[in-house]
Design a protein around this motif. Structure first.
Motif, mmCIF file in Angstrom:
data_model
loop_
_atom_site.group_PDB
_atom_site.id
_atom_site.type_symbol
_atom_site.label_atom_id
_atom_site.label_comp_id
_atom_site.label_asym_id
_atom_site.label_seq_id
_atom_site.Cartn_x
_atom_site.Cartn_y
_atom_site.Cartn_z
ATOM 1 N N GLN A 60 0.944 -1.114 -0.199
ATOM 2 C CA GLN A 60 -0.007 0.080 -0.036
ATOM 3 C C GLN A 60 0.841 1.251 0.004
ATOM 4 O OE1 GLN A 60 -2.395 -0.822 3.617
ATOM 5 N NE2 GLN A 60 -3.979 -1.941 2.350
ATOM 6 N N ALA A 61 1.893 1.244 0.715
ATOM 7 C CA ALA A 61 2.898 2.714 0.887
ATOM 8 C C ALA A 61 3.371 2.738 -0.353
ATOM 9 C CB ALA A 61 3.816 2.225 1.975
ATOM 10 N N ARG A 62 3.888 1.496 -1.086
ATOM 11 C CA ARG A 62 4.724 1.581 -2.249
ATOM 12 C C ARG A 62 3.724 2.289 -3.444
ATOM 13 N NH1 ARG A 62 5.429 -1.275 -6.932
ATOM 14 N NH2 ARG A 62 4.018 -3.058 -6.194
ATOM 15 N N LEU A 63 2.510 1.823 -3.404
ATOM 16 C CA LEU A 63 1.673 2.194 -4.492
ATOM 17 C C LEU A 63 1.573 3.884 -4.429
ATOM 18 C CD1 LEU A 63 -1.205 -0.459 -4.254
ATOM 19 C CD2 LEU A 63 0.748 0.022 -6.133
ATOM 20 N N THR A 64 1.804 4.375 -3.175
ATOM 21 C CA THR A 64 1.505 5.801 -2.887
ATOM 22 C C THR A 64 2.905 6.563 -3.379
ATOM 23 O OG1 THR A 64 1.663 5.707 -0.753
ATOM 24 C CG2 THR A 64 -0.462 5.924 -1.642
ATOM 25 N N THR A 65 4.076 5.776 -3.258
ATOM 26 C CA THR A 65 5.547 6.644 -3.576
ATOM 27 C C THR A 65 5.634 6.554 -5.028
ATOM 28 O OG1 THR A 65 6.202 5.325 -1.659
ATOM 29 C CG2 THR A 65 7.740 6.120 -3.177
ATOM 30 N N ASN A 66 5.201 7.593 -5.680
ATOM 31 C CA ASN A 66 5.001 7.451 -7.118
ATOM 32 C C ASN A 66 6.130 8.317 -7.658
ATOM 33 O OD1 ASN A 66 4.019 8.110 -9.388
ATOM 34 N ND2 ASN A 66 1.925 8.304 -9.097
ATOM 35 N N VAL A 67 6.699 7.835 -8.739
ATOM 36 C CA VAL A 67 7.991 8.368 -9.468
ATOM 37 C C VAL A 67 7.346 9.697 -9.926
ATOM 38 C CG1 VAL A 67 9.246 6.343 -9.801
ATOM 39 C CG2 VAL A 67 7.527 7.103 -11.453
ATOM 40 N N SER A 68 6.217 9.861 -10.445
ATOM 41 C CA SER A 68 5.756 11.155 -10.941
ATOM 42 C C SER A 68 5.690 12.360 -10.071
ATOM 43 C CB SER A 68 4.327 11.044 -11.708
ATOM 44 O OG SER A 68 3.321 10.612 -10.839
ATOM 45 N N SER A 69 6.044 12.152 -8.823
ATOM 46 C CA SER A 69 5.808 13.105 -7.813
ATOM 47 C C SER A 69 7.019 13.569 -7.419
ATOM 48 C CB SER A 69 4.890 12.772 -6.600
ATOM 49 O OG SER A 69 5.507 11.552 -5.883
ATOM 50 N N GLY A 70 8.266 13.639 -8.224
ATOM 51 C CA GLY A 70 9.599 14.212 -8.032
ATOM 52 C C GLY A 70 10.666 13.126 -7.874
ATOM 53 N N PHE A 71 10.301 11.819 -7.852
ATOM 54 C CA PHE A 71 11.141 10.804 -7.686
ATOM 55 C C PHE A 71 12.203 10.571 -9.189
ATOM 56 C CE2 PHE A 71 8.501 9.620 -4.225
ATOM 57 C CZ PHE A 71 9.472 9.630 -3.483
ATOM 58 N N VAL A 72 11.764 11.067 -10.324
ATOM 59 C CA VAL A 72 12.282 10.792 -11.537
ATOM 60 C C VAL A 72 11.935 12.207 -12.309
ATOM 61 C CG1 VAL A 72 11.842 9.468 -13.719
ATOM 62 C CG2 VAL A 72 11.718 8.310 -11.523
ATOM 63 N N ASP A 73 13.254 12.475 -12.913
ATOM 64 C CA ASP A 73 13.295 13.629 -14.150
ATOM 65 C C ASP A 73 12.019 13.735 -14.716
ATOM 66 O OD1 ASP A 73 13.695 14.875 -16.680
ATOM 67 O OD2 ASP A 73 15.823 15.299 -15.886
ATOM 68 N N CYS B 289 14.255 10.513 7.062
ATOM 69 C CA CYS B 289 14.380 10.905 5.721
ATOM 70 C C CYS B 289 15.864 10.414 4.989
ATOM 71 C CB CYS B 289 14.512 12.489 5.757
ATOM 72 S SG CYS B 289 13.122 13.460 6.327
ATOM 73 N N ARG B 290 15.946 10.563 3.735
ATOM 74 C CA ARG B 290 17.177 9.961 3.003
ATOM 75 C C ARG B 290 17.204 10.814 1.761
ATOM 76 N NH1 ARG B 290 17.228 3.548 3.180
ATOM 77 N NH2 ARG B 290 19.469 3.916 3.445
ATOM 78 N N ASP B 291 18.753 10.949 1.349
ATOM 79 C CA ASP B 291 18.883 11.638 0.235
ATOM 80 C C ASP B 291 18.606 10.342 -1.008
ATOM 81 O OD1 ASP B 291 19.429 14.204 1.119
ATOM 82 O OD2 ASP B 291 21.500 13.815 1.421
ATOM 83 N N PHE B 292 18.367 10.893 -2.050
ATOM 84 C CA PHE B 292 18.370 9.505 -3.308
ATOM 85 C C PHE B 292 18.937 10.392 -4.443
ATOM 86 C CE2 PHE B 292 14.475 11.861 -3.783
ATOM 87 C CZ PHE B 292 14.077 12.058 -5.136
ATOM 88 N N THR B 293 19.219 9.264 -5.094
ATOM 89 C CA THR B 293 19.973 9.790 -6.684
ATOM 90 C C THR B 293 19.045 8.714 -7.475
ATOM 91 O OG1 THR B 293 21.626 10.575 -6.197
ATOM 92 C CG2 THR B 293 21.564 10.002 -8.366
ATOM 93 N N HIS B 294 17.960 9.017 -8.438
ATOM 94 C CA HIS B 294 17.344 7.902 -8.950
ATOM 95 C C HIS B 294 17.787 8.275 -10.544
ATOM 96 C CE1 HIS B 294 13.434 5.797 -9.851
ATOM 97 N NE2 HIS B 294 14.080 5.418 -10.645
ATOM 98 N N THR B 295 18.557 7.289 -11.167
ATOM 99 C CA THR B 295 18.967 7.557 -12.439
ATOM 100 C C THR B 295 18.138 6.781 -13.371
ATOM 101 O OG1 THR B 295 21.281 7.989 -11.653
ATOM 102 C CG2 THR B 295 21.213 7.367 -14.149
ATOM 103 N N ARG C 17 17.927 12.351 -11.358
ATOM 104 C CA ARG C 17 17.047 13.085 -10.587
ATOM 105 C C ARG C 17 17.690 13.084 -9.089
ATOM 106 N NH1 ARG C 17 12.958 16.915 -11.404
ATOM 107 N NH2 ARG C 17 11.937 17.399 -9.029
ATOM 108 N N LYS C 18 17.955 14.059 -8.328
ATOM 109 C CA LYS C 18 18.415 13.947 -7.031
ATOM 110 C C LYS C 18 17.485 14.871 -5.954
ATOM 111 C CE LYS C 18 23.335 13.750 -8.042
ATOM 112 N NZ LYS C 18 24.801 14.051 -7.619
ATOM 113 N N GLY D 33 14.455 18.658 -4.013
ATOM 114 C CA GLY D 33 14.656 17.985 -5.207
ATOM 115 C C GLY D 33 15.419 18.899 -6.221
ATOM 116 N N ALA D 34 16.302 18.622 -7.104
ATOM 117 C CA ALA D 34 17.060 19.362 -7.911
ATOM 118 C C ALA D 34 16.889 18.538 -9.148
ATOM 119 C CB ALA D 34 18.319 19.535 -7.495
#
Length: 157
Positions: free
Chosen positions: A52-65, A122-128, A138-139, A155-156
């Motif tokens: 359930q939590a994974r379904l709401t962790t959506n890459v379209s909300s800032g996790f991916v360029d 919290c955690r910093d992440f880098t998604h390539t 995306r960092k 996010g940057a």
């Protein structure tokens, strides 16, 4: 006769009497009864909570360029979502989690150590993401809300 013999003889007789048997006895056994199997309602497991939590962790909300996101298929997004969630939730700092989608699209998510910010983990992440031979990076920083969902807080591009 000695005093020991007078005392021991009745006790010995009682002990031996307890060991004797006058016949055979049968022990009645109760019939074995089995209870019918009743279906129990499913209790949410930790795996369901993670799902359930994974379904709401959506890459379209800032996790991916966003440029990569526009080129990704539904399978690409699902794989990226899963990798992002598991990297944030369980990943070791610096150990990237790889994923692969459709038509050669691939990606990896690397995370930093946990830090506490405003009582949140919290955690910093880098998604390539690699689409059509092009890398999109995306960092950012994601925090786990009390519901278990991860949200990008910084996010940057």
């Amino acid at each position: 006769m000695n005093r020991f013999a007078l005392f021991a003889t009745p006790i010995l007789a009682l002990v031996l009497a307890g060991c004797s048997s006058t016949g055979t006895s049968q022990v009645a056994q109760a019939p074995v009864v089995t209870a019918p199997v009743v279906a129990q309602p499913l209790v949410p497991s930790s795996a369901q909570t993670v799902q359930q939590a994974r379904l709401t962790t959506n890459v379209s909300s800032g996790f991916v360029d966003p440029a990569a996101l526009s080129l990704m298929t539904a399978k690409d997004s699902n794989e990226a979502n899963s990798a992002q969630f598991y990297a944030l939730q369980f990943g070791r700092p610096g150990a990237p989690r790889q994923w692969a989608g459709d038509r050669g699209t691939t990606g990896s998510v690397a995370v930093g150590p946990y830090v506490r910010v405003n009582n949140l983990d919290c955690r910093d992440f880098t998604h390539t993401v690699k689409v059509n031979g092009q890398d999109y990076v995306r960092k950012g920083t994601a925090c786990r809300e009390q519901t278990g969902n991860w949200n990008v807080v910084q996010g940057a591009a």
